[in-house]
Design a protein around this motif. Structure first.
Motif, short mmCIF file in Angstrom:
data_model
loop_
_atom_site.label_atom_id
_atom_site.label_comp_id
_atom_site.label_asym_id
_atom_site.label_seq_id
_atom_site.Cartn_x
_atom_site.Cartn_y
_atom_site.Cartn_z
N TRP A 116 0.85 -1.20 0.00
CA TRP A 116 0.00 0.00 0.00
C TRP A 116 0.88 1.24 0.00
O TRP A 116 1.18 1.76 1.07
N ASN A 117 1.31 1.65 -1.18
CA ASN A 117 2.14 2.86 -1.24
C ASN A 117 3.36 2.74 -0.32
O ASN A 117 3.71 3.70 0.37
N GLY A 118 3.93 1.56 -0.28
CA GLY A 118 5.11 1.35 0.55
C GLY A 118 4.79 0.98 1.99
O GLY A 118 5.69 0.80 2.81
N LYS A 119 3.51 0.87 2.32
CA LYS A 119 3.12 0.54 3.71
C LYS A 119 2.39 -0.80 3.78
O LYS A 119 1.97 -1.35 2.77
N LYS A 120 2.24 -1.26 5.00
CA LYS A 120 1.65 -2.58 5.23
C LYS A 120 0.12 -2.57 5.25
O LYS A 120 -0.53 -3.59 5.00
N ALA A 121 -0.46 -1.44 5.61
CA ALA A 121 -1.92 -1.35 5.73
C ALA A 121 -2.35 0.09 5.50
O ALA A 121 -1.49 0.97 5.30
N VAL A 122 -3.66 0.32 5.53
CA VAL A 122 -4.19 1.66 5.26
C VAL A 122 -5.19 2.06 6.35
O VAL A 122 -5.94 1.21 6.82
N ILE A 123 -5.15 3.34 6.73
CA ILE A 123 -6.22 3.85 7.59
C ILE A 123 -6.88 5.04 6.90
O ILE A 123 -6.19 5.95 6.42
N ASP A 301 -1.99 -6.54 10.64
CA ASP A 301 -1.40 -7.88 10.48
C ASP A 301 -1.92 -8.57 9.22
O ASP A 301 -1.19 -9.28 8.54
N ALA A 302 -3.21 -8.36 8.93
CA ALA A 302 -3.81 -8.98 7.75
C ALA A 302 -3.54 -8.16 6.49
O ALA A 302 -3.94 -8.54 5.39
N GLY A 303 -2.86 -6.99 6.63
CA GLY A 303 -2.54 -6.15 5.47
C GLY A 303 -3.75 -5.51 4.82
O GLY A 303 -3.80 -5.37 3.60
N GLY A 304 -4.72 -5.11 5.61
CA GLY A 304 -5.96 -4.57 5.04
C GLY A 304 -6.16 -3.09 5.27
O GLY A 304 -5.23 -2.36 5.64
N VAL A 305 -7.39 -2.66 5.04
CA VAL A 305 -7.76 -1.25 5.17
C VAL A 305 -8.68 -1.07 6.39
O VAL A 305 -9.62 -1.83 6.57
N ILE A 306 -8.38 -0.05 7.19
CA ILE A 306 -9.19 0.25 8.36
C ILE A 306 -9.92 1.57 8.09
O ILE A 306 -9.27 2.58 7.81
N LEU A 332 1.94 5.50 13.69
CA LEU A 332 2.11 4.18 13.06
C LEU A 332 2.88 4.34 11.76
O LEU A 332 2.34 4.87 10.78
N ASP A 333 4.15 3.88 11.73
CA ASP A 333 4.86 4.17 10.48
C ASP A 333 4.74 3.09 9.42
O ASP A 333 5.23 3.25 8.31
N ASN A 334 4.03 2.00 9.74
CA ASN A 334 3.80 0.99 8.69
C ASN A 334 2.42 1.14 8.04
O ASN A 334 1.95 0.26 7.34
N VAL A 335 1.78 2.29 8.29
CA VAL A 335 0.42 2.49 7.78
C VAL A 335 0.33 3.72 6.88
O VAL A 335 0.88 4.78 7.20
N TRP A 336 -0.37 3.57 5.76
CA TRP A 336 -0.65 4.69 4.87
C TRP A 336 -1.96 5.33 5.33
O TRP A 336 -3.01 4.70 5.26
N VAL A 337 -1.89 6.56 5.85
CA VAL A 337 -3.10 7.26 6.29
C VAL A 337 -3.52 8.19 5.17
O VAL A 337 -2.78 9.09 4.78
N THR A 338 -4.70 7.96 4.62
CA THR A 338 -5.09 8.74 3.45
C THR A 338 -6.60 8.92 3.37
O THR A 338 -7.34 8.38 4.19
N THR A 339 -7.05 9.67 2.37
CA THR A 339 -8.50 9.86 2.19
C THR A 339 -9.06 8.69 1.39
O THR A 339 -8.34 8.07 0.60
N PRO A 340 -10.35 8.40 1.54
CA PRO A 340 -10.95 7.31 0.77
C PRO A 340 -10.73 7.44 -0.74
O PRO A 340 -10.38 6.46 -1.40
N ILE A 341 -10.87 8.65 -1.28
CA ILE A 341 -10.76 8.77 -2.75
C ILE A 341 -9.33 8.47 -3.22
O ILE A 341 -9.13 7.87 -4.28
N GLU A 342 -8.33 8.85 -2.41
CA GLU A 342 -6.94 8.52 -2.78
C GLU A 342 -6.77 7.01 -2.83
O GLU A 342 -6.10 6.47 -3.70
#
Ligand SMILES: [Zn+2]
Length: 355
Positions: A116-123, A301-306, A332-342
């Motif tokens: 996910w853009n270099g990260k393990k998961a997304v929020i 851990d499951a590599g998903g989106v929150i 959290l540095d293993n997470v991509w924090v972004t907007t839904p549309i991105e």
């Protein structure tokens, strides 16, 4: 379960998630012999609002319209409490059907988790603006998000006792926030209204907001295929009203965005929202945070989106919770924090790259 004969819509989404062709998936043929193909059916094309519940809600909506703000919450609260009677146990994240299937396929095909853009998961953080008190607290929410360098989204109504001012929407956009649609009125029975009426109301709301809108969240998750078809016709890219996990059994059991079967609009499953923690479970700020952190860790851990949804008026009462949540997310540095549309744009590019 035989991948050769599994529903095409499921195969299509597995293909996007795994970034391989549908043919490659089908070539695996029989896996998990204990599970029939039907085990995965009816999950991705879930409709949250049934005709039966819709009729009750239509009635309640009619009454609530004539009530004062304070009494409104009492009636809606009572409705929710009735719903609690249908409660079942929560499923463990690693036991969710598509999480399990995804894991097995990745192992069999030696495919690494999604990058996910270099990260393990997304929020993704979202905010539903249901009423004037919600709207009034938005500037404070923006300030707090900016403090922690978080870009989130705000879903507006256009006939709910407040007026989304053009200057404020402009400010949001310029700050990198996303403006989403929550509807015209907070119609908790929207999903069972005639398609023509749904279209009329949502068209009006989009016109009033007068800014590009990409996503939608149904009031009280009153989502049906009817609503999704209208969203698609109106050019919206995604909906985010179906839950990943739910104790009512109404959940998709995946933590990835997916193409909704037959309609093709993106669905971004919602993970958890504040009123579940504070209104339904009556947890304290610390306890609520604990629940969100635990769920989030497991999804990472499951590599998903929150997807975490909040209501500004509740945040105002639980400020400690919200501030600590933002602080934790930004750490959290293993997470991509972004907007839904991105995130949806990311999924579209991923889809295009499958050969
Ligand atoms: Zn709402």
């Amino acid at each position: 379960m035989n991948l050769k004969t599994l529903d095409e819509n499921i195969i299509k989404n597995l293909s996007i998630w795994l970034k391989i062709s549908p043919e490659k998936i089908k070539s695996l043929g029989e896996i998990l012999p204990a599970e029939p193909n039907s085990y995965y059916e009816g999950l991705l094309d879930l409709e949250i609002l049934s005709q039966f519940e819709g009729n009750i809600r239509r009635f309640v909506h009619k009454i609530v319209k004539c009530l004062k703000e304070k009494d409104k919450y009492f009636v809606l609260d009572t409705l929710k409490k009735f719903r609690q009677l249908k409660r079942k146990g929560l499923i463990e994240i690693s036991e969710c059907r598509f999480v399990k299937l995804d894991k097995i396929l990745r192992e069999k095909l030696s495919i690494p988790p999604i990058d996910w853009n270099g990260k393990k998961a997304v929020i993704c953080l979202s905010h539903d603006i249901d009423s004037q008190p919600d709207y009034d607290f938005c500037p404070e929410i923006v300030k707090l998000n900016q403090k922690y360098n978080i870009k989130s989204n705000f879903n507006f109504l256009t006939d709910a006792g407040y007026n989304p001012e053009p200057e404020f929407l402009k400010k949001l956009k310029e700050g990198g926030f996303e403006i989403g649609l929550h509807g015209h009125t907070h119609d908790i029975a929207i999903g069972i209204r005639p398609e023509k009426r749904i279209k009329k109301e949502l068209t009006l709301a989009i016109e009033k907001l007068n800014t590009p809108i990409y996503g939608y969240r149904a009031p009280a998750f009153a989502l049906t295929k009817r609503v999704l078809r209208v969203l698609k016709q109106l050019g919206l890219k995604y909906d985010s009203s179906i839950k990943s996990i739910s104790c009512y059994g109404q959940a998709v059991e995946t933590f990835y965005p997916y193409r909704y079967p037959g309609i093709d609009i993106w669905e971004l499953p919602l993970t958890i929202q504040d009123d579940r923690i504070f209104r339904d479970l009556h947890l304290s700020c610390e306890e609520g945070l604990g629940v969100i952190k635990e769920i989030t860790k497991r999804i990472i851990d499951a590599g998903g989106v929150i997807v975490i949804n909040n209501h500004p008026r509740l945040v105002q009462q639980k400020l400690y919770y919200y501030k600590e949540l933002l602080k934790w997310i930004s750490s959290l540095d293993n997470v991509w924090v972004t907007t839904p549309i991105e995130l949806i744009n990311f999924m579209e590019n991923r889809e295009k790259s499958i050969r």
